[in-house]
Design a protein around this motif. Structure first.
Motif, PDB file in Angstrom:
ATOM      1  N   ARG A 124      31.348  24.524  35.026  1.00 34.12           N
ATOM      2  CA  ARG A 124      32.988  24.187  35.103  1.00 34.12           C
ATOM      3  C   ARG A 124      33.442  25.980  35.130  1.00 34.12           C
ATOM      4  N   PRO A 125      34.153  26.196  36.056  1.00 33.83           N
ATOM      5  CA  PRO A 125      34.713  27.233  36.253  1.00 33.83           C
ATOM      6  C   PRO A 125      35.296  28.108  35.062  1.00 33.83           C
ATOM      7  N   LEU A 126      35.874  29.985  36.063  1.00 31.91           N
ATOM      8  CA  LEU A 126      35.802  30.354  34.544  1.00 31.91           C
ATOM      9  C   LEU A 126      36.816  31.550  35.116  1.00 31.91           C
ATOM     10  N   VAL A 127      37.764  31.446  34.535  1.00 32.61           N
ATOM     11  CA  VAL A 127      38.642  32.498  34.987  1.00 32.61           C
ATOM     12  C   VAL A 127      38.513  33.818  34.522  1.00 32.61           C
ATOM     13  N   VAL A 128      38.404  34.504  34.335  1.00 32.91           N
ATOM     14  CA  VAL A 128      38.525  36.040  33.343  1.00 32.91           C
ATOM     15  C   VAL A 128      39.583  36.937  33.657  1.00 32.91           C
ATOM     16  N   HIS A 129      40.814  36.942  32.263  1.00 26.27           N
ATOM     17  CA  HIS A 129      42.042  37.824  32.691  1.00 26.27           C
ATOM     18  C   HIS A 129      41.596  39.281  32.306  1.00 26.27           C
ATOM     19  N   LEU A 130      41.768  39.976  33.001  1.00 22.90           N
ATOM     20  CA  LEU A 130      41.579  41.207  33.101  1.00 22.90           C
ATOM     21  C   LEU A 130      42.954  42.097  32.666  1.00 22.90           C
ATOM     22  N   ARG A 131      42.610  42.647  31.094  1.00 28.57           N
ATOM     23  CA  ARG A 131      44.062  42.708  30.668  1.00 28.57           C
ATOM     24  C   ARG A 131      43.902  44.744  30.283  1.00 28.57           C
ATOM     25  N   GLY A 132      42.635  45.056  30.798  1.00 27.06           N
ATOM     26  CA  GLY A 132      42.327  46.629  31.027  1.00 27.06           C
ATOM     27  C   GLY A 132      41.283  47.115  31.621  1.00 27.06           C
ATOM     28  N   GLY A 157      37.150  34.202  39.164  1.00 30.17           N
ATOM     29  CA  GLY A 157      38.469  33.827  39.579  1.00 30.17           C
ATOM     30  C   GLY A 157      38.649  35.030  38.247  1.00 30.17           C
ATOM     31  N   LEU A 158      39.591  36.295  39.008  1.00 34.80           N
ATOM     32  CA  LEU A 158      39.703  37.147  38.179  1.00 34.80           C
ATOM     33  C   LEU A 158      41.516  37.122  38.507  1.00 34.80           C
ATOM     34  N   VAL A 159      42.024  37.134  36.944  1.00 28.02           N
ATOM     35  CA  VAL A 159      43.522  37.964  36.935  1.00 28.02           C
ATOM     36  C   VAL A 159      43.303  38.956  36.251  1.00 28.02           C
ATOM     37  N   ALA A 160      44.123  39.935  37.482  1.00 27.72           N
ATOM     38  CA  ALA A 160      44.255  41.464  36.400  1.00 27.72           C
ATOM     39  C   ALA A 160      45.739  41.061  36.475  1.00 27.72           C
ATOM     40  N   PHE A 164      46.168  48.760  38.954  1.00 32.25           N
ATOM     41  CA  PHE A 164      45.570  49.737  38.397  1.00 32.25           C
ATOM     42  C   PHE A 164      43.840  49.153  37.894  1.00 32.25           C
ATOM     43  N   THR A 165      44.379  48.146  36.833  1.00 34.43           N
ATOM     44  CA  THR A 165      43.270  46.901  36.391  1.00 34.43           C
ATOM     45  C   THR A 165      42.186  46.834  37.168  1.00 34.43           C
ATOM     46  N   LEU A 166      42.849  45.905  38.606  1.00 31.75           N
ATOM     47  CA  LEU A 166      41.628  45.377  39.459  1.00 31.75           C
ATOM     48  C   LEU A 166      41.233  46.153  39.910  1.00 31.75           C
ATOM     49  N   ALA A 167      41.807  47.379  40.790  1.00 31.63           N
ATOM     50  CA  ALA A 167      40.960  48.593  41.018  1.00 31.63           C
ATOM     51  C   ALA A 167      39.159  48.673  39.913  1.00 31.63           C
ATOM     52  N   SER A 168      39.368  48.850  39.110  1.00 31.10           N
ATOM     53  CA  SER A 168      38.808  49.242  38.307  1.00 31.10           C
ATOM     54  C   SER A 168      37.333  48.741  38.431  1.00 31.10           C
ATOM     55  N   VAL A 169      37.355  47.473  38.443  1.00 29.18           N
ATOM     56  CA  VAL A 169      36.089  45.838  38.964  1.00 29.18           C
ATOM     57  C   VAL A 169      35.923  46.047  40.034  1.00 29.18           C
ATOM     58  N   MET A 170      36.781  46.842  41.246  1.00 35.66           N
ATOM     59  CA  MET A 170      35.994  46.560  42.631  1.00 35.66           C
ATOM     60  C   MET A 170      34.947  47.487  43.186  1.00 35.66           C
ATOM     61  N   GLY A 171      34.061  47.477  43.253  1.00 35.82           N
ATOM     62  CA  GLY A 171      32.754  47.733  44.137  1.00 35.82           C
ATOM     63  C   GLY A 171      32.126  47.270  42.910  1.00 35.82           C
ATOM     64  N   ARG A 172      31.405  46.835  42.051  1.00 34.35           N
ATOM     65  CA  ARG A 172      31.260  46.189  41.363  1.00 34.35           C
ATOM     66  C   ARG A 172      30.378  45.333  41.225  1.00 34.35           C
ATOM     67  N   PRO A 173      28.887  44.705  41.162  1.00 32.60           N
ATOM     68  CA  PRO A 173      28.234  43.899  41.995  1.00 32.60           C
ATOM     69  C   PRO A 173      29.035  42.320  41.521  1.00 32.60           C
ATOM     70  N   ARG A 174      28.850  41.132  42.245  1.00 29.20           N
ATOM     71  CA  ARG A 174      29.489  39.896  41.853  1.00 29.20           C
ATOM     72  C   ARG A 174      30.613  39.950  41.595  1.00 29.20           C
ATOM     73  N   VAL A 175      31.666  40.602  42.425  1.00 30.04           N
ATOM     74  CA  VAL A 175      33.077  40.492  42.231  1.00 30.04           C
ATOM     75  C   VAL A 175      33.688  39.254  42.909  1.00 30.04           C
ATOM     76  N   PRO A 176      34.426  38.239  42.072  1.00 31.30           N
ATOM     77  CA  PRO A 176      34.609  36.979  42.575  1.00 31.30           C
ATOM     78  C   PRO A 176      35.346  37.271  43.908  1.00 31.30           C
ATOM     79  N   ALA A 177      35.792  35.957  44.332  1.00 32.36           N
ATOM     80  CA  ALA A 177      36.518  36.406  46.106  1.00 32.36           C
ATOM     81  C   ALA A 177      37.835  36.357  45.598  1.00 32.36           C
ATOM     82  N   HIS A 178      38.101  35.402  44.153  1.00 33.83           N
ATOM     83  CA  HIS A 178      39.398  34.823  43.963  1.00 33.83           C
ATOM     84  C   HIS A 178      39.320  35.585  43.001  1.00 33.83           C
ATOM     85  N   ARG A 179      40.765  36.519  43.293  1.00 37.81           N
ATOM     86  CA  ARG A 179      41.262  37.619  42.239  1.00 37.81           C
ATOM     87  C   ARG A 179      42.702  37.409  43.086  1.00 37.81           C
TER      88      ARG A 179
END
Length: 390
Positions: A124-132, A157-160, A164-179
């Protein structure tokens, strides 16, 4: 799910304590929304109590995670934390709410780890909320690798809550296209578009959990330095959580040492934030480092308050210093005191900042936030292809 039925979204929270992330989730699912909502969370805490008796199916049966487990280097505490994560995954795996969900929304990084463990086959699809921000300082030496190697690779999917929060995860492997960068619901029913600014400052305040990192001690030091011989009152709205009750005692002792205890008021947790904001003349945000979002800043802007906030992170994305608020360096009581003096002394500046705050571009109402989340959930759900974890 039939074509005419709204999708079933299961929201997963690793705690029910009324922290910022949990209150934002409660606001998200507690309103009219274009999906059917269910919630899994640990018992106690009270953040989701008001959802009982609504159309939200609430299951408070996840095991509580040990406080400080991700940051601790103590082997026993780390082992207890991992065991609690696995136990939570087991609860989800056996849950009909999880099995029947069209999409799962993990409200925090810890919740995302639990969800990924529960659905190893990625059915099932998973959306992760980045709160920090995603870093070792925030997630700890145990939480960071668990999140990046397990939860992130399962995320569709990622909701940031900020750029500032989203930038902290960019560049890591397997960041989903839906963000998406999406503001959280802030609990303000109606924005103030025509502010009323009193000619004399009578009250200043902070809204937020009592926690050393939030900087209430910096606020008290600045208040005492800026307004030593004044009848201006200071209000601290918020309660200590997660074993931080000692900090409130420290703040009360500090107010006494500074000679302002008779003018400092501890209000505890406040449900009606709008009423509190409307009662004060200046809102202060004093976090010691970059805040991921700074919900209190958005709340102050929505109620057209003159706001002083610390630089960096989410608040810096919303405030243009000198236009719709003032920004000061973090952890600098003297800088905050200077900003307080400046605002107290100038009725005109308070009027200008309040008017600009009322017109802050991009600030969403809670219904608009809910609608945007629904659109994102739907896009991720439609793009999901069940299969092995990536």
């Amino acid at each position: 799910m039939s074509a005419t039925e709204p999708p079933r979204v299961l929201h997963v929270s690793h705690t029910s304590q009324p922290g910022g992330a949990e209150l934002a989730l409660a606001r998200l699912v507690g309103r009219d929304r274009p999906w059917r909502a269910a919630l899994h969370a640990p018992p106690g805490g009270g953040a989701f109590d008001h959802l009982r008796g609504t159309d939200v199916t609430v299951a408070e049966d996840l095991p509580a995670l040990p406080t400080g487990g991700t940051r601790s280097r103590a082997p026993l505490l780390a082992a207890r934390y991992l065991a609690a994560l696995r136990a939570g995954a087991g609860v989800l795996r056996r849950s009909p709410l999880f099995r029947d969900a069209d999409l799962v929304h993990a409200n925090t990084a810890a919740a995302a780890i639990i969800c990924a463990l529960a659905d190893r086959r990625h059915r099932r699809p998973l959306v992760v909320h980045l709160r920090g921000p995603v870093n070792a300082e925030t997630l700890g030496p145990l939480g960071l690798p668990a999140f990046t190697r397990l939860a992130l690779r399962h995320a569709d999917g990622l909701v940031a809550n900020s750029r500032f929060t989203l930038a902290s995860v960019m560049g890591r492997p397997r960041v989903p296209a839906h963000r998406v960068v999406l503001q959280s619901p802030i609990g303000i029913g109606e924005r103030v578009l025509r502010p009323r600014v009193r000619p004399v400052v009578r009250a200043v305040g902070m809204v937020g959990r009592l926690q050393p990192w939030k900087g209430q001690h910096v606020f008290l030091q600045a208040f005492a330095a800026a307004l030593p011989d004044s009848d201006v009152q200071a209000y601290l709205c918020g309660a200590p959580l997660f074993g931080e009750a000692a900090y409130e005692a420290e703040l009360r002792a500090l107010a006494t040492r500074l000679g302002v205890a008779d003018r400092v008021h501890f209000l505890g947790h406040v449900d009606d934030v709008s009423a509190v904001l409307d009662s004060i003349d200046i809102l202060v945000h004093a976090s010691l480092g970059p805040e991921a979002l700074g919900q209190t800043v958005l709340q102050g802007l929505a109620r057209a308050k003159p706001v002083i906030a610390t630089e960096g992170g989410g608040p810096g994305e919303w405030i243009r210093s000198g236009v719709n608020g003032l920004l000061v360096p973090p952890g600098r009581p003297e800088a905050l005191a200077g900003a307080l003096r400046r605002l107290v002394a100038s009725h005109r500046l308070r009027i200008e900042l309040a008017a600009a705050a009322a017109g802050t571009p991009g600030l969403l109402s809670d219904p608009e936030c809910v609608a945007r989340h629904g659109e994102f959930f739907d896009a991720v759900r439609r793009a999901h292809r069940p299969g092995p974890a990536r």
